[in-house]
Design a protein around this motif. Structure first.
Motif, PDB file in Angstrom:
ATOM      1  N   TRP A  20      21.429   4.488 -19.866  1.00  0.00           N
ATOM      2  CA  TRP A  20      20.842   3.738 -18.948  1.00  0.00           C
ATOM      3  C   TRP A  20      19.460   3.721 -19.267  1.00  0.00           C
ATOM      4  O   TRP A  20      18.776   4.415 -19.881  1.00  0.00           O
ATOM      5  CB  TRP A  20      20.743   4.456 -17.581  1.00  0.00           C
ATOM      6  N   ALA A  21      18.701   2.609 -18.981  1.00  0.00           N
ATOM      7  CA  ALA A  21      17.061   2.551 -19.164  1.00  0.00           C
ATOM      8  C   ALA A  21      16.701   2.098 -17.745  1.00  0.00           C
ATOM      9  O   ALA A  21      17.411   1.727 -16.908  1.00  0.00           O
ATOM     10  CB  ALA A  21      16.945   1.306 -20.005  1.00  0.00           C
ATOM     11  N   ALA A  22      15.066   2.429 -17.705  1.00  0.00           N
ATOM     12  CA  ALA A  22      14.613   2.132 -16.424  1.00  0.00           C
ATOM     13  C   ALA A  22      12.968   1.691 -16.653  1.00  0.00           C
ATOM     14  O   ALA A  22      12.586   1.946 -18.158  1.00  0.00           O
ATOM     15  CB  ALA A  22      14.687   3.168 -15.234  1.00  0.00           C
ATOM     16  N   GLU A  23      12.315   1.169 -15.865  1.00  0.00           N
ATOM     17  CA  GLU A  23      10.929   1.015 -16.217  1.00  0.00           C
ATOM     18  C   GLU A  23      10.157   1.202 -14.905  1.00  0.00           C
ATOM     19  O   GLU A  23      10.854   1.196 -13.770  1.00  0.00           O
ATOM     20  CB  GLU A  23      10.719  -0.498 -16.576  1.00  0.00           C
ATOM     21  N   PRO A  24       8.983   1.417 -14.734  1.00  0.00           N
ATOM     22  CA  PRO A  24       8.204   1.752 -13.528  1.00  0.00           C
ATOM     23  C   PRO A  24       8.163   0.682 -12.892  1.00  0.00           C
ATOM     24  O   PRO A  24       7.946  -0.496 -13.553  1.00  0.00           O
ATOM     25  CB  PRO A  24       6.892   2.322 -13.764  1.00  0.00           C
ATOM     26  N   LYS A  25       7.937   0.534 -11.726  1.00  0.00           N
ATOM     27  CA  LYS A  25       7.691  -0.726 -10.695  1.00  0.00           C
ATOM     28  C   LYS A  25       6.238  -0.698 -10.555  1.00  0.00           C
ATOM     29  O   LYS A  25       5.566   0.049  -9.976  1.00  0.00           O
ATOM     30  CB  LYS A  25       8.426  -0.778  -9.444  1.00  0.00           C
ATOM     31  N   TRP A  26       5.661  -1.861 -10.799  1.00  0.00           N
ATOM     32  CA  TRP A  26       4.020  -2.138 -11.113  1.00  0.00           C
ATOM     33  C   TRP A  26       4.022  -2.845  -9.683  1.00  0.00           C
ATOM     34  O   TRP A  26       4.979  -4.120  -9.447  1.00  0.00           O
ATOM     35  CB  TRP A  26       3.837  -2.781 -12.028  1.00  0.00           C
ATOM     36  N   ASP A  27       2.735  -2.871  -9.120  1.00  0.00           N
ATOM     37  CA  ASP A  27       2.422  -3.842  -8.197  1.00  0.00           C
ATOM     38  C   ASP A  27       2.076  -5.094  -8.659  1.00  0.00           C
ATOM     39  O   ASP A  27       1.675  -5.266  -9.974  1.00  0.00           O
ATOM     40  CB  ASP A  27       1.157  -3.551  -7.224  1.00  0.00           C
ATOM     41  N   GLY A  28       2.525  -6.278  -8.220  1.00  0.00           N
ATOM     42  CA  GLY A  28       2.043  -7.532  -8.642  1.00  0.00           C
ATOM     43  C   GLY A  28       3.119  -8.404  -7.978  1.00  0.00           C
ATOM     44  O   GLY A  28       3.764  -8.524  -6.942  1.00  0.00           O
TER      45      GLY A  28
END
Length: 74
Positions: A20-28
Motif C-alpha cells: 500500500w502507499a499513501a500521501e498526506p492530505k494538504w489543504d488546498g
C-alpha cells in the motif's frame, strides 16, 4: 471525462499494509484536469469548472499528451 476522485479518510494508525502507499492530505483545492483532442477541462471534485480561477493550470495543460487525466491538490 474525468474519473471519480478518491477522497482522504482518517485512519487510526499511519502504518500501511505491505504493497500500500499513501500521501498526506494538504489543504488546498482538489481538482482534476483532463486533456482530450487539445481541449483542457479543469474541474473540482464536485464537478464545478475551475478554469477561470486557474488559467495558468489550463494553459500548462497543452504540454500534456492527449487523453491525459490528472488528479491533485492546488
Amino acid at each position: 471525462m474525468l474519473p471519480e476522485p478518491m477522497l482522504a479518510e482518517p485512519v487510526a494508525s499511519p502504518v500501511l499494509r505491505p504493497g500500500w502507499a499513501a500521501e498526506p492530505k494538504w489543504d488546498g483545492f482538489r481538482a482534476g484536469i483532463s486533456l482530450d483532442s487539445g481541449r483542457a477541462v479543469l474541474r473540482s471534485r464536485r464537478g464545478t469548472s475551475m478554469a477561470a480561477a486557474f488559467p495558468e493550470v489550463v494553459a500548462g495543460a497543452d504540454q500534456l499528451p492527449d487523453a491525459t487525466a490528472l488528479d491533485g491538490v492546488m
